[in-house]
Design a protein around this motif. Structure first.
Motif, PDB file in Angstrom:
ATOM      1  N   GLU A   1       3.898   4.999   4.376  1.00  0.00           N
ATOM      2  CA  GLU A   1       3.109   6.207   4.676  1.00  0.00           C
ATOM      3  C   GLU A   1       3.998   7.437   4.657  1.00  0.00           C
ATOM      4  O   GLU A   1       5.185   7.352   4.949  1.00  0.00           O
ATOM      5  CB  GLU A   1       2.442   6.047   6.041  1.00  0.00           C
ATOM      6  CG  GLU A   1       1.508   4.848   6.052  1.00  0.00           C
ATOM      7  CD  GLU A   1       0.814   4.643   7.383  1.00  0.00           C
ATOM      8  OE1 GLU A   1       0.933   5.525   8.258  1.00  0.00           O
ATOM      9  OE2 GLU A   1       0.155   3.623   7.532  1.00  0.00           O
TER      10      GLU A   1
ATOM     11  N   GLU B   1       0.846  -1.191   0.000  1.00  0.00           N
ATOM     12  CA  GLU B   1       0.000   0.000   0.000  1.00  0.00           C
ATOM     13  C   GLU B   1       0.883   1.242   0.000  1.00  0.00           C
ATOM     14  O   GLU B   1       1.773   1.362   0.830  1.00  0.00           O
ATOM     15  CB  GLU B   1      -0.902   0.019   1.234  1.00  0.00           C
ATOM     16  CG  GLU B   1      -1.878  -1.130   1.285  1.00  0.00           C
ATOM     17  CD  GLU B   1      -2.733  -1.127   2.536  1.00  0.00           C
ATOM     18  OE1 GLU B   1      -2.346  -0.499   3.562  1.00  0.00           O
ATOM     19  OE2 GLU B   1      -3.793  -1.758   2.505  1.00  0.00           O
ATOM     20  N   ASN B   2       0.611   2.152  -0.933  1.00  0.00           N
ATOM     21  CA  ASN B   2       1.358   3.401  -1.024  1.00  0.00           C
ATOM     22  C   ASN B   2       0.483   4.528  -0.493  1.00  0.00           C
ATOM     23  O   ASN B   2      -0.393   5.022  -1.185  1.00  0.00           O
ATOM     24  CB  ASN B   2       1.772   3.677  -2.465  1.00  0.00           C
ATOM     25  CG  ASN B   2       2.597   4.937  -2.600  1.00  0.00           C
ATOM     26  OD1 ASN B   2       2.891   5.613  -1.620  1.00  0.00           O
ATOM     27  ND2 ASN B   2       2.970   5.256  -3.822  1.00  0.00           N
ATOM     28  N   HIS B   3       0.719   4.934   0.745  1.00  0.00           N
ATOM     29  CA  HIS B   3      -0.044   6.016   1.373  1.00  0.00           C
ATOM     30  C   HIS B   3       0.730   7.329   1.332  1.00  0.00           C
ATOM     31  O   HIS B   3       0.615   8.153   2.227  1.00  0.00           O
ATOM     32  CB  HIS B   3      -0.383   5.650   2.826  1.00  0.00           C
ATOM     33  CG  HIS B   3      -1.319   4.502   2.941  1.00  0.00           C
ATOM     34  ND1 HIS B   3      -2.650   4.580   2.621  1.00  0.00           N
ATOM     35  CD2 HIS B   3      -1.104   3.218   3.324  1.00  0.00           C
ATOM     36  CE1 HIS B   3      -3.229   3.405   2.815  1.00  0.00           C
ATOM     37  NE2 HIS B   3      -2.308   2.557   3.229  1.00  0.00           N
ATOM     38  N   THR B   4       1.537   7.511   0.287  1.00  0.00           N
ATOM     39  CA  THR B   4       2.252   8.764   0.085  1.00  0.00           C
ATOM     40  C   THR B   4       1.652   9.457  -1.135  1.00  0.00           C
ATOM     41  O   THR B   4       0.929   8.822  -1.909  1.00  0.00           O
ATOM     42  CB  THR B   4       3.761   8.519  -0.167  1.00  0.00           C
ATOM     43  OG1 THR B   4       3.951   8.034  -1.496  1.00  0.00           O
ATOM     44  CG2 THR B   4       4.360   7.546   0.843  1.00  0.00           C
TER      45      THR B   4
ATOM     46  N   SER C   1      -2.772   0.484  -4.123  1.00  0.00           N
ATOM     47  CA  SER C   1      -2.150  -0.724  -3.577  1.00  0.00           C
ATOM     48  C   SER C   1      -2.064  -1.776  -4.672  1.00  0.00           C
ATOM     49  O   SER C   1      -2.757  -1.685  -5.685  1.00  0.00           O
ATOM     50  CB  SER C   1      -2.951  -1.257  -2.383  1.00  0.00           C
ATOM     51  OG  SER C   1      -4.234  -1.682  -2.794  1.00  0.00           O
TER      52      SER C   1
ATOM     53  N   SER D   1       2.504  -1.341   4.310  1.00  0.00           N
ATOM     54  CA  SER D   1       2.142   0.027   3.946  1.00  0.00           C
ATOM     55  C   SER D   1       3.319   0.966   4.078  1.00  0.00           C
ATOM     56  O   SER D   1       4.086   0.873   5.035  1.00  0.00           O
ATOM     57  CB  SER D   1       1.023   0.538   4.859  1.00  0.00           C
ATOM     58  OG  SER D   1      -0.130  -0.248   4.728  1.00  0.00           O
TER      59      SER D   1
ATOM     60  N   GLY E   1      -1.640   6.503  -2.956  1.00  0.00           N
ATOM     61  CA  GLY E   1      -3.024   6.168  -2.639  1.00  0.00           C
ATOM     62  C   GLY E   1      -3.492   4.837  -3.199  1.00  0.00           C
ATOM     63  O   GLY E   1      -4.637   4.455  -3.006  1.00  0.00           O
TER      64      GLY E   1
END
Length: 108
Positions: free
Chosen positions: A107, A30-33, A64, A105, A62
């Protein structure tokens, strides 16, 4: 500074490191950057070949994607590194057990 978080979801069956190493290791990255990850590397903890797991397909902020460490990998624990579209990189973690981790993830 980017931070990582990982969630270990325990499967219904119990795996030993030897049994899991004989099969593919699959997890969701998951790319939460806000930035695209253009390369994601995993290197076996005891040394060995560094694997690039995105296969030249970026992962937008945003989003995954399911990734696989292919059969034949003889380790569960890996160091990871993410390279972002601006050529910055993050040594994300030194000891991730992909035999026990289903979601990983990154972040901002």
């Amino acid at each position: 500074m980017r931070h990582i978080a990982f969630t270990a979801l325990i499967a219904a069956s119990v795996f030993t490191p030897l049994a899991a190493a004989a099969e593919n290791l699959t997890f969701t990255l998951e790319n939460h950057t806000p930035n695209m990850i253009v390369q994601f590397y995993a290197t076996p903890q005891g040394g060995g070949k560094r694997l690039e797991l995105l296969n030249k397909k970026g992962l937008w902020g945003g989003k995954s994607r399911k990734l696989t460490i292919a059969r034949g990998a003889d380790a569960c624990v890996y160091s990871t590194r993410a390279v972002f579209e601006d050529n910055s990189f993050e040594s994300v973690s030194r000891k991730i057990d992909f035999c026990e981790t289903d979601v990983y993830s990154i972040e901002d």
